[in-house]
Design a protein around this motif. Structure first.
Motif, PDB file in Angstrom:
ATOM      1  N   VAL A 197       8.624   0.604   1.515  1.00  0.00           N
ATOM      2  CA  VAL A 197       8.966   0.764   2.929  1.00  0.00           C
ATOM      3  C   VAL A 197       7.991  -0.015   3.811  1.00  0.00           C
ATOM      4  O   VAL A 197       8.383  -0.693   4.771  1.00  0.00           O
ATOM      5  CB  VAL A 197       8.960   2.258   3.311  1.00  0.00           C
ATOM      6  CG1 VAL A 197       9.099   2.423   4.818  1.00  0.00           C
ATOM      7  CG2 VAL A 197      10.100   2.989   2.599  1.00  0.00           C
ATOM      8  N   LEU A 198       6.700   0.061   3.488  1.00  0.00           N
ATOM      9  CA  LEU A 198       5.699  -0.678   4.261  1.00  0.00           C
ATOM     10  C   LEU A 198       5.930  -2.186   4.154  1.00  0.00           C
ATOM     11  O   LEU A 198       5.813  -2.918   5.139  1.00  0.00           O
ATOM     12  CB  LEU A 198       4.298  -0.326   3.772  1.00  0.00           C
ATOM     13  CG  LEU A 198       3.719   1.015   4.212  1.00  0.00           C
ATOM     14  CD1 LEU A 198       2.321   1.202   3.648  1.00  0.00           C
ATOM     15  CD2 LEU A 198       3.681   1.120   5.729  1.00  0.00           C
TER      16      LEU A 198
ATOM     17  N   ASP B 221       8.726  -3.741   3.641  1.00  0.00           N
ATOM     18  CA  ASP B 221       9.894  -4.106   4.443  1.00  0.00           C
ATOM     19  C   ASP B 221       9.559  -4.081   5.931  1.00  0.00           C
ATOM     20  O   ASP B 221      10.033  -4.931   6.701  1.00  0.00           O
ATOM     21  CB  ASP B 221      11.055  -3.150   4.144  1.00  0.00           C
ATOM     22  CG  ASP B 221      11.577  -3.316   2.717  1.00  0.00           C
ATOM     23  OD1 ASP B 221      11.334  -4.382   2.123  1.00  0.00           O
ATOM     24  OD2 ASP B 221      12.214  -2.370   2.207  1.00  0.00           O
ATOM     25  N   ALA B 222       8.742  -3.097   6.350  1.00  0.00           N
ATOM     26  CA  ALA B 222       8.380  -2.991   7.770  1.00  0.00           C
ATOM     27  C   ALA B 222       7.532  -4.173   8.218  1.00  0.00           C
ATOM     28  O   ALA B 222       7.580  -4.576   9.385  1.00  0.00           O
ATOM     29  CB  ALA B 222       7.631  -1.684   8.023  1.00  0.00           C
ATOM     30  N   CYS B 223       6.762  -4.743   7.298  1.00  0.00           N
ATOM     31  CA  CYS B 223       5.901  -5.884   7.637  1.00  0.00           C
ATOM     32  C   CYS B 223       6.698  -7.099   8.094  1.00  0.00           C
ATOM     33  O   CYS B 223       6.172  -7.949   8.823  1.00  0.00           O
ATOM     34  CB  CYS B 223       5.044  -6.274   6.433  1.00  0.00           C
ATOM     35  SG  CYS B 223       3.620  -5.193   6.191  1.00  0.00           S
ATOM     36  N   LYS B 224       7.934  -7.194   7.680  1.00  0.00           N
ATOM     37  CA  LYS B 224       8.724  -8.369   8.008  1.00  0.00           C
ATOM     38  C   LYS B 224       8.942  -8.490   9.521  1.00  0.00           C
ATOM     39  O   LYS B 224       9.074  -9.607  10.039  1.00  0.00           O
ATOM     40  CB  LYS B 224      10.074  -8.307   7.282  1.00  0.00           C
ATOM     41  CG  LYS B 224       9.939  -8.313   5.764  1.00  0.00           C
ATOM     42  CD  LYS B 224      11.288  -8.132   5.091  1.00  0.00           C
ATOM     43  CE  LYS B 224      11.146  -8.097   3.568  1.00  0.00           C
ATOM     44  NZ  LYS B 224      12.451  -7.871   2.899  1.00  0.00           N
ATOM     45  N   ASN B 225       8.991  -7.343  10.228  1.00  0.00           N
ATOM     46  CA  ASN B 225       9.276  -7.368  11.659  1.00  0.00           C
ATOM     47  C   ASN B 225       8.142  -6.796  12.504  1.00  0.00           C
ATOM     48  O   ASN B 225       8.310  -6.615  13.711  1.00  0.00           O
ATOM     49  CB  ASN B 225      10.562  -6.579  11.945  1.00  0.00           C
ATOM     50  CG  ASN B 225      11.769  -7.140  11.208  1.00  0.00           C
ATOM     51  OD1 ASN B 225      11.990  -8.342  11.193  1.00  0.00           O
ATOM     52  ND2 ASN B 225      12.542  -6.262  10.583  1.00  0.00           N
ATOM     53  N   ASP B 226       7.007  -6.508  11.878  1.00  0.00           N
ATOM     54  CA  ASP B 226       5.896  -5.881  12.602  1.00  0.00           C
ATOM     55  C   ASP B 226       4.628  -6.681  12.345  1.00  0.00           C
ATOM     56  O   ASP B 226       4.020  -6.573  11.279  1.00  0.00           O
ATOM     57  CB  ASP B 226       5.720  -4.428  12.131  1.00  0.00           C
ATOM     58  CG  ASP B 226       4.741  -3.645  12.998  1.00  0.00           C
ATOM     59  OD1 ASP B 226       3.855  -4.275  13.605  1.00  0.00           O
ATOM     60  OD2 ASP B 226       4.856  -2.411  13.061  1.00  0.00           O
TER      61      ASP B 226
ATOM     62  N   LEU C   2       1.370  -4.414  11.817  1.00  0.00           N
ATOM     63  CA  LEU C   2       1.295  -3.799  10.494  1.00  0.00           C
ATOM     64  C   LEU C   2       0.994  -4.852   9.442  1.00  0.00           C
ATOM     65  O   LEU C   2       0.232  -4.598   8.500  1.00  0.00           O
ATOM     66  CB  LEU C   2       2.613  -3.093  10.181  1.00  0.00           C
ATOM     67  CG  LEU C   2       2.691  -2.379   8.829  1.00  0.00           C
ATOM     68  CD1 LEU C   2       1.592  -1.328   8.717  1.00  0.00           C
ATOM     69  CD2 LEU C   2       4.061  -1.742   8.639  1.00  0.00           C
ATOM     70  N   ARG C   3       1.571  -6.044   9.591  1.00  0.00           N
ATOM     71  CA  ARG C   3       1.307  -7.121   8.643  1.00  0.00           C
ATOM     72  C   ARG C   3      -0.162  -7.523   8.673  1.00  0.00           C
ATOM     73  O   ARG C   3      -0.767  -7.811   7.644  1.00  0.00           O
ATOM     74  CB  ARG C   3       2.201  -8.318   8.959  1.00  0.00           C
ATOM     75  CG  ARG C   3       2.138  -9.434   7.926  1.00  0.00           C
ATOM     76  CD  ARG C   3       3.338 -10.348   8.003  1.00  0.00           C
ATOM     77  NE  ARG C   3       3.483 -10.965   9.296  1.00  0.00           N
ATOM     78  CZ  ARG C   3       4.476 -10.725  10.150  1.00  0.00           C
ATOM     79  NH1 ARG C   3       5.402  -9.844   9.855  1.00  0.00           N
ATOM     80  NH2 ARG C   3       4.545 -11.348  11.317  1.00  0.00           N
TER      81      ARG C   3
ATOM     82  N   TYR D 254       2.031   1.505  18.118  1.00  0.00           N
ATOM     83  CA  TYR D 254       2.648   0.761  19.201  1.00  0.00           C
ATOM     84  C   TYR D 254       2.121   1.149  20.577  1.00  0.00           C
ATOM     85  O   TYR D 254       2.173   0.371  21.504  1.00  0.00           O
ATOM     86  CB  TYR D 254       4.168   0.991  19.188  1.00  0.00           C
ATOM     87  CG  TYR D 254       4.788   0.619  17.886  1.00  0.00           C
ATOM     88  CD1 TYR D 254       5.030  -0.721  17.551  1.00  0.00           C
ATOM     89  CD2 TYR D 254       5.116   1.597  16.949  1.00  0.00           C
ATOM     90  CE1 TYR D 254       5.596  -1.068  16.343  1.00  0.00           C
ATOM     91  CE2 TYR D 254       5.679   1.257  15.735  1.00  0.00           C
ATOM     92  CZ  TYR D 254       5.919  -0.069  15.442  1.00  0.00           C
ATOM     93  OH  TYR D 254       6.465  -0.405  14.240  1.00  0.00           O
TER      94      TYR D 254
END
Length: 296
Positions: A95-96, A98-103, A106-107, A136
């Motif tokens: 999940v993390l 996948d979230a890195c792709k748009n954040d 977080l990346r 955020y």
């Protein structure tokens, strides 16, 4: 030309089989070439064919090099690790990723730890401890004013308590600790002395006058002592003796905490005085149970 039993061969056959020619004793006879010794098997078998057959001077070879075997072993180990990673990879780590792709934030937090669940967990825990849980929200304070109460407050021997909305992060501890430390340093240097407020009631429309000699001769006032700031879960406290400083030092502290609460960490209430409040447990200094402190 004849070999062994007198079989005639064309003379050009010798040039096409140099190995046979070089291993036989030759005897030249007019018109014919007789070889005095015969060869077992096919005389045209080459050395390369002998090596490829798996035999070389009686030794059997595998046909692979040591380097090739090492590369094969490395590839096999890599394949097994990839299978283990796919079968045992935690779902939260996926999940993390996948979230890195748009954040982007977080990346940046995970950095080169992607693919290593334990390192990813450590990076996220460090981020939460230092900056709070919200990735955020830039303004971490409260939109509500905190409550202020007094419980037998003795300015020379009392605790000052404050209740936060949640357990403070390391960042929160540093913020509130630095503010109170600055307040104490100002008091220690005699900043809270109402006997020398020469400019408070003067108009600033014209060049005001300040009597430095008067300020120098005023009886100094000073904080006497303060303790380290302690936290247990969402409660914090520190002990203070404001000494000869005037009570408007308390107003200065509350003004400072008001902005600190609204902009950065969120305070529910501030209580002056009292030996016990909330679920505070004396002597509980174990970090595993939510204890933190700021050294003054």
């Amino acid at each position: 030309m004849s070999i062994g039993l007198g079989v005639e061969l064309p003379f050009g056959w010798i040039s096409s089989c140099p190995d046979a020619y070089s291993h036989a004793h030759r005897k030249r006879i007019p018109g014919r070439l007789h070889l005095t010794s015969s060869f077992p098997g096919d005389a045209c078998t080459s050395n390369d064919e002998t090596l490829n057959s798996g035999k070389n001077n009686g030794a059997v070879v595998s046909g692979t090099t040591a380097r090739g075997r090492r590369l094969l072993k490395i590839r096999e180990e890599k394949r097994k690790r990839e299978i283990d990673r796919l079968n045992n990879y935690p779902s939260w780590a996926k999940v993390l990723e996948d979230a890195c792709k748009n954040d982007e934030e977080l990346r940046a937090v995970l950095g080169d730890s992607i693919g290593n669940p334990e390192l990813m967990r450590k990076r996220v825990e460090d981020r939460v401890r230092k900056k709070g849980r919200n990735f955020y929200k830039s303004k971490m304070g409260s939109v509500l004013a905190f409550r202020v109460g007094f419980r037998d407050f003795n300015p020379t021997d009392s605790y000052i308590w404050f209740e936060l909305y949640g357990s403070p992060s390391d960042r929160d501890v540093d913020l509130i600790g630095s503010a109170i430390q600055s307040w104490y340093v100002m008091g220690r240097l005699g900043a809270f002395n109402s006997s020398n407020l020469q400019l408070a009631n003067q108009s600033m429309e014209y060049n005001p006058f300040y009597d430095a000699d008067k300020g120098f001769k005023v009886m100094p006032s000073s904080f006497h002592d303060i303790s380290d700031i302690e936290f247990q879960d969402n409660w914090g406290r520190f002990w203070v003796d404001i000494g000869t400083s005037d009570f408007f030092a308390v107003d200065v502290l509350l003004n400072c905490l008001t902005v600190l609460s609204s902009e950065y960490l969120g305070i529910q209430q501030v209580v002056f005085g009292g030996r016990q409040i909330g679920d505070w447990e004396e002597g509980m200094t174990d970090p595993d149970y939510g204890y933190k402190y700021f050294k003054i």
